[in-house]
Design an enzyme around this catalytic site. Structure first.
Site: not given
Ligand code: NAD
Length: 502
Positions: A179, A254, A288, A389
């Site tokens: 997803k 992650e 990230c 962040e």
């Molecule tokens: P997010 O946490 O908002 O969303 C990530 C995923 O989770 C999306 O697919 C989203 O639809 C889903 N999601 C949202 N609410 C959910 C819930 N309640 N239950 C289950 N799934 C849910 O993150 P984002 O805004 O898409 O991405 C940015 C974040 O990701 C930043 O904090 C960044 O640092 C992190 N990131 C980390 C890495 C890493 O490898 N550590 C890599 C890329 C991004």
């Protein structure tokens, strides 16, 4: 470029292109122009149910799980070839969907193919162990696929980060439901279609689109997944972990970062300034591992801030499809608000904005979400802009004196994803690398994440590793088979059981 990956897209479940159960759709915005470029299904718990059932059937059928590792490897290699063959089209879609400069999108897609090739080769190198056990038994320790894997991924490196999870999971013989973020799902749907074309059997790799609340949350809470791999924010990662804890099922997360980029006075200052700019402004800082906190030795701080500011000013903020674009669009109006909000917080906290600190409102960029590369200097550890962040093109600069203070500042946040050290003293570089609490340390470089090396965090940046042979740990489980090589010794032959009965 006309692309078949835009327009009205569908979920991919059991090898079929299907609508969401509710027959509802989400519009996909090009963040650079505000145009609607596609629609995707708005899936909910029923679609998760359908996808997990298909993945389970595929897993139990054994068509993939018990195929030979080299067959799986060949299929993943074919998928890599298809990705390379469609690289232009995929990069175009990634840029329109996520807003990143086309040059960076091309890098992502080449990286996707690298990841697939790496794990294609890995499929035939996954092995168990044998060991002698007491009592003349032979221990045969099998390394088995964990089963049905759910992957939840973010919008910043949509296809790349999804492939970090999907490729090793498939190489091990698992079935997968992916997803992606609803903000950028198009390349992940393309990956699903190409996987079918490459010969991955129906139901082995399913992709469902939808919001986190409606599709992500039921996926995280579904007992049908033997394991969930998540990349995203720390806040949502925590809720995914809680849902998996309820079920007592493994999870890999992650999460966010606030990576320090430490510049010592003995560093090549021009290279360090170039590395600091690349560390934060790549992907508009929506990265990230972005080097969002520059820590610089006080004696060279002024010279460094001058160079970094000049570099930030010179970056070309252009429509991301323009070949000259170096800074693209921010993913959404909401994210732009968040970034600008943090700069306002920084101003209130008394930090100095040496460049940027505002949206770009010149035509044609005014139609999308653009923010000027921003440098905040005079930042101290107690400031929110140092701790939280921002996930945008905003770098903070903090000064230090000596190695101990540099390390203390580097470790002074709740995150621990990555770090950079710029110095000409290799001993110091290694001392710092060992003392910094993070999963990755770059020395005189930044941001590279080749698939060969494990990637992941410590502290609130998560645990478990993507990439490298370590990724296999997430998607396999160990089973010990104890084989008797001598006649079975009856435990009860001393007659005690009989005498107790009187
Ligand atoms: P997010 O946490 O908002 O969303 C990530 C995923 O989770 C999306 O697919 C989203 O639809 C889903 N999601 C949202 N609410 C959910 C819930 N309640 N239950 C289950 N799934 C849910 O993150 P984002 O805004 O898409 O991405 C940015 C974040 O990701 C930043 O904090 C960044 O640092 C992190 N990131 C980390 C890495 C890493 O490898 N550590 C890599 C890329 C991004």
């Amino acid at each position: 470029m006309v692309t078949s990956y835009l327009g009205d897209r569908t979920n991919l479940i059991d090898g079929e292109r299907v609508e969401a159960s509710a027959a509802r759709r989400l519009e996909v915005e090009d963040p650079a122009t505000g145009e609607t470029i596609a629609t995707i299904p708005r899936s909910d718990a029923r679609d998760v149910e359908r996808a997990v059932a298909a993945a389970r059937r595929a897993f139990e059928s054994g068509t993939w799980a018990t195929s030979t590792p080299s067959d799986r490897g060949r299929t993943l290699w074919r998928l890599a070839e298809l990705v390379r063959a469609r690289a232009d089209e995929l990069a175009h879609v990634e840029t329109r969907d996520s807003g990143k400069p086309i040059r960076e999108a091309r890098e992502d897609i080449a990286g996707v193919a690298d990841i697939l090739e790496y794990f294609a080769g890995m499929a035939s190198k996954i092995s168990g162990q044998t060991l002698p056990l007491p009592g003349g038994q032979l221990g045969i320790v099998l390394r088995e696929p964990i089963g049905v894997v759910g992957c939840i991924t973010p919008w910043n490196f949509p296809m790349y980060v999804a492939t970090w999870k999907v490729a090793p999971a498939l190489a091990c013989g698992n079935s997968v439901v992916l997803k992606p973020s609803y903000l950028a799902s198009l390349s992940c749907l393309a990956l699903g279609e190409l996987a079918l074309e490459a010969g991955i059997p129906a139901g082995v790799f399913n992709v469902i689109c939808g919001t986190g609340e409606e599709a992500g949350s039921p996926l995280a809470a579904h007992p049908g997944f033997d394991m969930v791999a998540f990349t995203g924010s720390t806040e949502i990662g925590r809720s995914v972990m809680a849902a998996r804890a309820e079920l007592v099922r493994p999870v890999q997360v992650e999460l966010g970062g606030k990576s320090p980029n430490i510049i010592f006075a003995d560093a090549d200052l021009d290279a360090a300034a170039a590395g600091a700019a690349f560390g934060i402004f790549y992907t508009q800082g929506e990265n990230c591992n972005a080097g969002s906190r520059v820590l610089v030795e006080a004696s060279v701080a002024e010279a460094l801030v001058e160079r970094l500011t000049a570099r930030a000013k010179a970056l070309r903020v252009l429509p991301p499809l323009d070949e000259h674009s170096q800074v693209g669009a921010i993913i959404s109006a909401r994210q732009l608000e968040k970034i600008d909000g943090y700069v306002t917080i920084g101003r209130t906290e008394g930090v100095r904005v040496t460049t940027g600190g505002e949206r770009v409102t010149d035509a044609p960029l005014d139609r999308g979400h653009f923010y000027r590369p921003t440098v905040l200097s005079g930042v101290r550890p107690e400031h929110r802009v140092f701790q939280e962040e921002i996930f945008g093109p905003v770098v903070t600069v903090t000064t230090f004196t000596g190695e101990d203070e540099a390390v203390a500042l580097a470790n002074a946040t709740d995150y621990g994803l990555a770090a950079g050290v710029w110095t000409s003293d290799v001993n110091r570089a290694m001392r710092c690398a060992r003392r910094i609490a993070s999963g990755y340390v770059w020395i005189n470089t930044f941001n590279t994440t080749p698939v060969e090396a494990p990637f992941g965090g410590v502290k609130s940046s998560g645990f478990g590793r993507d990439c490298g042979p370590q990724a296999i740990d997430n998607y396999t489980t160990w089973k010990t088979v104890a084989l008797a090589t001598e006649p079975f010794q009856d435990w009860y032959t001393d007659g005690q059981a009989d005498s107790h009965q009187g």
